[in-house]
Write a protein that holds these residues in place. Structure first.
Motif, short mmCIF file in Angstrom:
data_model
loop_
_atom_site.label_atom_id
_atom_site.label_comp_id
_atom_site.label_asym_id
_atom_site.label_seq_id
_atom_site.Cartn_x
_atom_site.Cartn_y
_atom_site.Cartn_z
N VAL A 1 51.35 37.67 43.57
CA VAL A 1 52.49 37.14 42.67
C VAL A 1 52.06 35.93 42.05
N GLN A 2 51.45 34.96 43.07
CA GLN A 2 50.82 33.64 42.63
C GLN A 2 49.37 33.87 41.95
N ASP A 3 48.67 34.79 42.41
CA ASP A 3 47.42 34.81 41.70
C ASP A 3 47.47 35.33 40.19
N ILE B 1 40.79 50.16 43.60
CA ILE B 1 39.40 49.36 43.70
C ILE B 1 39.41 48.20 42.52
N LEU B 2 39.67 48.87 41.39
CA LEU B 2 39.57 48.09 40.12
C LEU B 2 40.75 47.11 39.94
N THR B 3 41.73 47.16 40.68
CA THR B 3 42.88 46.26 40.78
C THR B 3 42.50 44.77 41.13
N ILE B 4 41.26 44.72 41.90
CA ILE B 4 40.94 43.40 42.44
C ILE B 4 40.25 42.68 41.17
N THR B 5 40.02 43.44 40.06
CA THR B 5 39.29 42.58 38.87
C THR B 5 40.19 42.15 37.99
N CYS B 6 41.59 42.14 38.23
CA CYS B 6 42.59 41.79 37.48
C CYS B 6 42.73 40.35 37.81
N HIS B 7 42.89 39.64 36.71
CA HIS B 7 43.15 37.99 36.90
C HIS B 7 44.29 37.53 36.37
N ASN B 8 45.03 38.15 35.56
CA ASN B 8 46.25 37.73 34.95
C ASN B 8 47.41 38.86 34.81
N TYR B 9 48.34 38.57 33.94
CA TYR B 9 49.44 39.36 34.21
C TYR B 9 49.15 40.47 33.25
N ALA B 10 48.54 40.50 31.73
CA ALA B 10 48.18 41.24 31.05
C ALA B 10 47.26 42.45 31.69
N ALA C 1 39.34 35.65 51.46
CA ALA C 1 40.29 35.02 52.33
C ALA C 1 41.27 34.28 51.66
N ALA C 2 41.08 33.91 50.44
CA ALA C 2 42.30 33.03 49.70
C ALA C 2 43.21 34.07 49.06
N SER C 3 42.77 35.22 48.85
CA SER C 3 43.56 36.22 48.20
C SER C 3 43.50 37.46 48.98
N PRO C 4 44.16 37.47 50.10
CA PRO C 4 44.04 38.76 50.97
C PRO C 4 44.60 39.99 50.60
#
Length: 519
Positions: free
Chosen positions: A86-88, A151-160, A225-228
């Protein structure tokens, strides 16, 4: 022929005619084509039991595994929410209400709900595609697709970015209607509830396994570690890819061509399904069967049920962790305490499947009996003191008893709908209603009500469960009325008009005079 020989006549000879395969491909069921080519021999009870064991030990585990890991992937979004996602990704906003800063989770609700908009868009086209392809290859390929998306979900960086990916992830919702169609292809109507219970349990166990994997994955550390929350998707996505490859390689297309049965066993596997009157499979899409779906009351009854079930399932999946933290627990404690809820779901599904297998014509009643405790559970969540953690947890666990309706409703959808195009279309319609329910579910939870246990959500759920119980009662009334009408008409039907292969003519349940609804 021994006393245990069954399914007379001993043999049906069919004269081969030029072009018969082409004509059958234009509209006949695969079972009809198989019988016309291979005839029908009698078989013994022991032979049928051996064939059933082979099917149970080959097809059922593959369906179970598919349900288990597809639902393990599906539940991870709710867990990821309490471990930094939610925060990331900025899935929250802060607003000022009466001078106080209030957390607004509308973005999270949208990211959770858009999954189901993808389901609405993708369900029918994907099920029509599945009708044209070998179902086993389609299911395995779909697992590979979902594993890749995870696995591709970890490439998301924003809401869009997460919105786009979650929309495509929504195609995963075809699993339940696809499994219902597969169940009708392999098992007798009387055998379907227990088998539906097994793969439905795979979904519930998938939630539990997913939570257990999540609990370990968030402690891996290392690069994330910062985004488990990212480890959740890496681990579960990798498992889904591996198992998807196995399912793709070994899942058979159907009983007419399955690799694990010999010629005689395939004959038994096909012919024993004739009495279902639901057929096996056909690639031909029939417009008249599509139209019949929207004239059939069971479409709307099953759709209402699917809406309510998915509303509740989505609410628990997306906000279960946040609900548990509202009791005063930490994120890790909340994840641990959600596991018994999944265990309750598994036990409920198991008991329901066993009960329906014992009382074959009490499926609707059994479904209703598993709805009522959930109403009480949501009442506890609504009215219990916020300091009484025992009562709140009891309410949470009781609310998961509604999963026990799955074997009944899945068996009704598999055994009471005939005609392959009708099965595909009706299950698509109910799946779309399910997607709408799942989309709506998270919106019942308002961030401003966290301290009070989300009372709006609890009252909405209780009301919907009550509507669902009434709808299921009406559905049973419809089935019994239809059976009475059919019995009266059948009594007047000349014996010569009773086609022994009618069950493989790809007729709908309304068209086939021999069809009997299970209740």
């Amino acid at each position: 022929m021994s006393a245990k020989d069954i399914n007379a006549p001993a043999h049906v000879e069919v004269e081969s005619t030029p072009g018969i395969e082409k004509r059958l491909d234009a509209g006949g069921d695969d079972g009809l084509a198989f019988v016309l080519e291979n005839g029908r021999d009698a078989w013994t009870e022991e032979e049928e039991k051996r064939v059933l064991r082979k099917i149970d030990f080959t097809v059922l585990p593959l369906m179970f595994v598919a349900a288990l890991f597809l639902y393990a992937d599906a539940q991870v979004f709710g867990t990821a929410a309490i471990f930094g996602m939610v925060q990331d990704l900025g899935l929250y906003t802060l607003s000022l209400v009466n001078g106080a800063v209030v957390l607004d989770l509308s973005r999270y609700s949208m990211a959770s709900g858009i999954y189901y908009l993808g389901a609405v868009a993708g369900t029918y086209p994907l099920l029509l595609l599945a009708q044209r392809l070998p179902v086993g290859k389609f299911l395995g390929g779909f697992m590979l697709f979902i594993g890749t998306l995870a696995i591709l979900t970890i490439t998301c960086h924003n809401y869009a970015g997460i919105l786009v990916l979650r929309f495509i992830f929504g195609f995963q919702s075809i699993l339940t209607p696809l499994c219902i169609i597969i169940t009708a292809m392999w098992w007798k109507t009387s055998e379907q509830p227990l088998r539906a219970g097994v793969w439905s349990a795979g979904a519930a166990i998938g939630n539990l396994c997913g939570q257990a994997i999540d609990l370990g994955a968030v402690h891996i550390g290392g690069v994330y570690a910062a985004s488990p929350w990212k480890w959740l998707y890496v681990v579960l996505g990798s498992i889904a890819l591996g198992l998807g490859a196995v399912v793709f390689a070994v899942f058979p297309a159907g009983p007419t061509t399955c690799w694990f049965l010999n010629d005689r066993e395939r004959m038994i596997a096909v012919n024993r399904l004739l009495a279902n009157n639901t057929g096996i499979h056909t690639k031909k899409v029939k417009r008249e069967q599509i139209l019949e779906v929207f004239k059939d009351p069971q479409t709307y009854c099953l759709s209402i049920f699917n809406f309510v079930f998915s509303f509740a399932n989505s609410s628990l999946g997306s906000f279960g962790g946040l609900l548990a933290t509202s009791f005063g627990y930490t994120a890790t404690q909340a994840l641990t305490l959600l596991m018994p809820a999944s265990a309750v779901a598994i036990v409920s599904i198991t008991i329901s499947g066993i009960a329906i297998n014992r009382f074959q014509n009490r499926r609707v009643l059994i479904a209703i009996l598993f709805i009522l405790p959930s109403i009480a559970g949501n009442a506890l969540l609504w009215k219990a003191s916020r300091t009484n953690k025992g009562a709140l947890l009891a309410g949470l666990y009781m609310s998961a008893i509604f999963y026990g309706v799955l074997p009944a409703t899945s068996a009704l959808a598999a055994g009471n709908i005939a005609g392959h195009t009708k099965k595909t279309t009706l299950n698509s319609v109910t799946a779309i209603f399910a997607a709408c329910g799942s989309f709506a579910g998270p919106w019942a939870y308002k961030g401003s009500e966290e301290a009070r246990g989300y009372p709006t959500a609890q009252t909405v759920l209780m009301s919907l469960f009550a509507v669902c119980a009434l709808t299921m009662g009406f559905l049973e009334f419809c089935y019994r009325r239809r059976n009475k009408i059919k019995a009266a008409k059948l009594a007047q039907l000349p014996a010569a008009a009773r086609d022994p292969l009618m069950g493989f003519r790809d007729m709908t349940d309304l068209e086939n005079p021999l069809f009997v609804y299970t209740t």
